[in-house]
Each structure stands twice: as structure tokens, then as C-alpha cells.
Design an enzyme around this catalytic site. Structure first.
Site, PDB file in Angstrom:
ATOM      1  N   ASP A   1     -68.147  15.368 -20.508  1.00 52.69           N
ATOM      2  CA  ASP A   1     -69.090  15.715 -19.262  1.00 52.69           C
ATOM      3  C   ASP A   1     -68.395  16.003 -17.861  1.00 52.69           C
ATOM      4  O   ASP A   1     -68.452  16.928 -17.674  1.00 52.69           O
ATOM      5  CB  ASP A   1     -70.520  14.618 -18.673  1.00 52.69           C
ATOM      6  CG  ASP A   1     -71.128  14.825 -17.637  1.00 52.69           C
ATOM      7  OD1 ASP A   1     -71.426  16.204 -17.753  1.00 52.69           O
ATOM      8  OD2 ASP A   1     -71.625  14.128 -17.691  1.00 52.69           O
TER       9      ASP A   1
ATOM     10  N   TYR B   1     -73.106   6.447 -22.826  1.00 55.37           N
ATOM     11  CA  TYR B   1     -74.208   7.275 -22.675  1.00 55.37           C
ATOM     12  C   TYR B   1     -75.213   6.464 -23.358  1.00 55.37           C
ATOM     13  O   TYR B   1     -76.299   6.702 -23.329  1.00 55.37           O
ATOM     14  CB  TYR B   1     -74.140   8.955 -22.940  1.00 55.37           C
ATOM     15  CG  TYR B   1     -73.516   9.231 -21.941  1.00 55.37           C
ATOM     16  CD1 TYR B   1     -72.140   9.302 -21.419  1.00 55.37           C
ATOM     17  CD2 TYR B   1     -74.248  10.275 -21.077  1.00 55.37           C
ATOM     18  CE1 TYR B   1     -71.680   9.681 -19.885  1.00 55.37           C
ATOM     19  CE2 TYR B   1     -73.719  11.220 -19.779  1.00 55.37           C
ATOM     20  CZ  TYR B   1     -72.417  10.778 -20.075  1.00 55.37           C
ATOM     21  OH  TYR B   1     -72.535  12.054 -18.452  1.00 55.37           O
TER      22      TYR B   1
ATOM     23  N   ASP C   1     -66.977  20.107 -16.304  1.00 62.23           N
ATOM     24  CA  ASP C   1     -67.774  20.496 -14.703  1.00 62.23           C
ATOM     25  C   ASP C   1     -66.156  21.004 -14.354  1.00 62.23           C
ATOM     26  O   ASP C   1     -65.826  22.436 -13.459  1.00 62.23           O
ATOM     27  CB  ASP C   1     -68.087  19.690 -13.871  1.00 62.23           C
ATOM     28  CG  ASP C   1     -69.677  19.118 -14.233  1.00 62.23           C
ATOM     29  OD1 ASP C   1     -70.224  19.555 -15.492  1.00 62.23           O
ATOM     30  OD2 ASP C   1     -70.398  19.276 -13.216  1.00 62.23           O
TER      31      ASP C   1
HETATM   32  P1  ATP Z   1     -76.447  16.791 -13.614  1.00 57.74           P
HETATM   33  O1  ATP Z   1     -75.512  16.052 -13.824  1.00 57.74           O
HETATM   34  O2  ATP Z   1     -77.753  16.858 -13.996  1.00 57.74           O
HETATM   35  O3  ATP Z   1     -75.338  17.921 -14.518  1.00 57.74           O
HETATM   36  P2  ATP Z   1     -74.951  18.022 -11.342  1.00 57.74           P
HETATM   37  O4  ATP Z   1     -74.389  16.983 -10.379  1.00 57.74           O
HETATM   38  O5  ATP Z   1     -74.032  17.946 -11.925  1.00 57.74           O
HETATM   39  O6  ATP Z   1     -75.947  17.446 -11.906  1.00 57.74           O
HETATM   40  P3  ATP Z   1     -76.100  20.236 -10.893  1.00 57.74           P
HETATM   41  O7  ATP Z   1     -77.521  19.861  -9.858  1.00 57.74           O
HETATM   42  O8  ATP Z   1     -75.596  20.705 -11.704  1.00 57.74           O
HETATM   43  O9  ATP Z   1     -75.233  18.773 -10.380  1.00 57.74           O
HETATM   44  O10 ATP Z   1     -75.298  20.914  -9.241  1.00 57.74           O
HETATM   45  C1  ATP Z   1     -73.930  20.796  -9.027  1.00 57.74           C
HETATM   46  C2  ATP Z   1     -73.656  22.263  -7.649  1.00 57.74           C
HETATM   47  O11 ATP Z   1     -73.864  23.105  -8.610  1.00 57.74           O
HETATM   48  C3  ATP Z   1     -74.741  21.978  -6.301  1.00 57.74           C
HETATM   49  O12 ATP Z   1     -74.493  22.044  -5.653  1.00 57.74           O
HETATM   50  C4  ATP Z   1     -75.662  23.348  -7.159  1.00 57.74           C
HETATM   51  O13 ATP Z   1     -76.013  24.192  -5.488  1.00 57.74           O
HETATM   52  C5  ATP Z   1     -74.524  23.653  -8.282  1.00 57.74           C
HETATM   53  N1  ATP Z   1     -75.138  24.939  -8.290  1.00 57.74           N
HETATM   54  C6  ATP Z   1     -75.500  24.159 -10.023  1.00 57.74           C
HETATM   55  N2  ATP Z   1     -76.067  25.390 -10.354  1.00 57.74           N
HETATM   56  C7  ATP Z   1     -76.229  26.091 -10.397  1.00 57.74           C
HETATM   57  C8  ATP Z   1     -76.588  27.363 -10.487  1.00 57.74           C
HETATM   58  N3  ATP Z   1     -77.039  27.980 -11.531  1.00 57.74           N
HETATM   59  N4  ATP Z   1     -76.554  29.057  -9.456  1.00 57.74           N
HETATM   60  C9  ATP Z   1     -75.754  27.840  -8.668  1.00 57.74           C
HETATM   61  N5  ATP Z   1     -75.672  27.076  -8.081  1.00 57.74           N
HETATM   62  C10 ATP Z   1     -75.085  25.733  -9.165  1.00 57.74           C
END
Ligand code: ATP
Length: 325
Positions: free
Chosen positions: A222, A119, A226
Site C-alpha cells: 500500500d 490489514y 503511493d
Molecule cells: P486512502 O488511504 O483511502 O488511499 P489517501 O490517504 O491515500 O487515501 P487520497 O484520498 O488518495 O488519500 O488523497 C491523497 C492526496 O492526493 C489528496 O490530498 C488529494 O488531493 C490527492 N489526490 C488523490 N487522488 C487525486 C485525483 N484523482 N486527482 C487529483 N488529486 C488527487
């Protein structure tokens, strides 16, 4: 009076921030909120995703409450974490009664190193060859590993597990693993073990109850946080705190979620629980518990947003929580 810099950011960031503020305003807290811009829109408007004034306010006040970062995440939230030297990213993953998920007894805290690893953004391209440099230092590794053992003691946790890939990244992960083993020997009251990151991902799915406090480097942290969020109902429920010596940034694990942004259906729980992490940080434990109990009650009644099978809109769920305070 604590002065909190509020940065809603992009996508669902604004929606979940409004929801969290509605809940916070139910309690009589000695907080001043300073709303600042950052993110994709800020870049279009000011030519800088993290405008200088926003960074200045973040540096001179008590904490940052952050919504979500979009395309400019590397220039906004990653930069903020580096600039404010918030070296520990704390990401709890806990099952909630009433939420349909893979396990109903998960309760772990992931401690992610926040200042180095891939990062750092040290990437180069030379004649079609792309190169990324992974920085892992003794100083930052020891700091985060010690922090995770201290956290385990403070929170009455039993075990700290380190995740690495020391059989392939012998220097960088090897250093992290060796420091972990050394520090672990200073905490005989806390169990410790370390796993390769790939095996740990499998164990986390098959036997998540084994994990209590988990400490790892930035990139692995990270990804694995998730995964842990997925075990307990998804990103809509996952809060996080970035803690440093002088500064603290509180942000949900999720990003801007552009697929659902603007529809008013984002789950505000992650952001609201993130706010409770801020309350705990400042010593408002009773107020934090009050909000946590209200969140648990609402989730247990199945009153939630579509990501968890409910019908509520973001603000409706926040209102349900606020009503119980
Ligand atoms: P980042 O890399 O910025 O953390 P990411 O790629 O992990 O982003 P997010 O934007 O966190 O992606 O979202 C991933 C999926 O989880 C999306 O498809 C979204 O619909 C779902 N999601 C994320 N946060 C929420 C929330 N607060 N409520 C409902 N669904 C969510």
C-alpha cells in the site's frame, strides 16, 4: 454480456466514476452496468457501509468497478477484497510523456498481497496497550509470489523484486522472503532480487528504473505504491486491479481525497486507466489500447486537471479523452 457492478463510493469517487463512464460509453462494449451504493453515505443511510445487496451483487457478477473509499474504507473496499478473495492487487506506475514528474522513464508493476498482513484488522486494546497481529501465511505468500513471476512472463518483464523486512520481522517477513527465493529458483528466465523495504524506498526514489515487477505484503504494498505513484505524477494517474480466482475489483490507487471532493477538479486519469485494466482483464485489448492512446495524447498536450498544473475540470478532461476515441 459482462455484468459490471459499479460502486462510485465516497468523495471524488463519484466524480471520477462519471468521467470514466463517459469514456467507456464512447466504445461499443458488451457491458451491463449495475450501480450500487457503498461507503460513508451508505453507512448513514442503511446503517452499513457495505450493504448486503451490494456485496451480493459484487459476488454474483463478473467484476466490480470501484471509485473511492472514505472513512469507512476498512468496511468497504478492504472487506470487498477479502470477501471476493481478490488476492492480487496490481498497481502499475508508468511515466507519461508531457507530465511533469521526477522521472520520465519509470515503468513498474507493484503486486501487493491483498488478503492478509496487518490489514486483517486484528487489533486489540488491553489496559492502554494496543496490539496488532500480522498474519503472513505460506499459502498466500506463495500464491502472490507465483502470480508475480507469471505476470512477469506474460508481460515480457525482466525482473521480479521482493520487498520485506526479514531482519526485524523474522518470522513473518522471513517466511515471505524464503518462499520468494524458492519460487524464484523455478523461474530461471526471470531475474530476481529482494530488498529490505526501507532501502527499497530509497532506491525507488534514486533509481526507480531498476524496478520492473515488485512483489510485497499488503501494508508495504500500500505504502510503496503511493510512493511509486508520486514518482510519475501523483495519485491522479495511478490505476489498480484486484484479481482473484473468480472475482476482480478495479479501483484507482487514490482514496476519497476529501480536500478536493465536490469541486470537479479531480484527475479522472487513474479511474479511466483503471477501466482499461478491466477491459484488458476481459480480453478487450484493442479497446483498452485505444483509451490508453487517447489518455497519452491528452496528457502530452498538457490538457489536464490542476494536480498536474492544468486548468481542466474532471469532466472536461474526460470529454477530451472521449473525443479522441
Ligand atoms: P486512502 O488511504 O483511502 O488511499 P489517501 O490517504 O491515500 O487515501 P487520497 O484520498 O488518495 O488519500 O488523497 C491523497 C492526496 O492526493 C489528496 O490530498 C488529494 O488531493 C490527492 N489526490 C488523490 N487522488 C487525486 C485525483 N484523482 N486527482 C487529483 N488529486 C488527487
Amino acid at each position: 454480456m459482462k455484468r459490471i457492478v459499479v460502486i462510485p463510493g465516497d468523495g471524488i469517487g463519484r466524480e471520477v466514476m462519471d468521467a470514466a463512464m463517459l469514456v467507456l460509453e464512447e466504445l461499443d462494449l458488451p457491458f451491463d452496468y449495475i450501480w450500487m451504493d457503498a461507503g460513508d453515505d451508505a453507512e448513514k443511510r442503511y446503517g452499513k457501509a457495505l450493504p448486503d445487496e451490494t456485496l451480493e451483487e459484487a459476488k454474483k457478477n463478473d467484476a466490480v468497478l470501484f471509485g473511492a473509499a472514505g472513512e469507512t474504507a476498512a468496511d468497504v473496499i478492504v472487506k470487498l477484497r477479502f470477501e471476493l478473495e481478490t488476492f492480487a492487487n496490481i498497481r502499475p506506475a508508468k511515466s507519461f510523456p508531457g507530465v511533469k514528474c521526477l522521472y520520465d522513464d519509470v515503468d513498474m508493476i507493484i503486486v501487493r498481497e491483498n488478503t492478509e498482513c496487518l490489514y486483517k484488522g486484528l487489533e486489540y486494546e488491553v489496559d492502554g496497550v494496543t496490539i496488532a497481529t500480522r498474519i503472513i501465511t505460506r499459502k498466500a505468500s506463495e500464491r502472490i509470489i507465483r502470480y508475480s513471476f507469471e505476470l512477469a512472463r506474460k508481460e515480457g518483464r525482466k525482473r521480479v523484486t521482493a520487498l520485506h523486512k526479514a531482519n526485524v520481522m523474522r518470522k513473518t517477513c522471513g517466511l515471505f522472503r524464503d518462499i520468494f527465493r524458492g519460487v524464484a529458483s523455478e523461474y530461471p528466465d526471470i531475474e530476481s532480487n529482494d530488498y529490505y523495504i526501507d532501502a527499497a524506498c530509497m532506491y525507488m526514489v534514486t533509481n526507480p528504473q531498476h524496478f520492473d515487477v515488485v512483489v510485497t505484503t499488503n501494508m508495504f504494498g500500500d505504502i510503496v505504491s503511493d510512493l511509486a505513484a508520486g514518482l510519475v505524477g501523483g495519485l491522479g494517474l495511478a490505476p489498480s486491479a484486484n484479481i482473484g480466482e473468480r472475482h476482480a475489483i478495479f479501483e484507482p490507487v487514490h482514496g476519497a481525497a476529501f480536500d478536493i471532493a465536490g469541486k470537479g477538479i479531480a484527475n479522472p486519469t487513474a479511474m479511466i486507466l483503471t477501466a482499461t485494466m478491466m477491459l484488458r482483464h476481459f480480453g478487450y485489448i484493442e479497446e483498452a489500447k485505444k483509451i490508453e492512446r487517447a489518455v497519452e495524447a491528452v496528457l502530452a498536450e498538457g490538457k489536464t486537471t490542476p494536480d498536474l498544473g492544468g486548468k481542466l475540470k474532471t469532466m472536461e478532461m474526460a470529454e477530451e479523452i472521449a473525443r479522441r476515441l
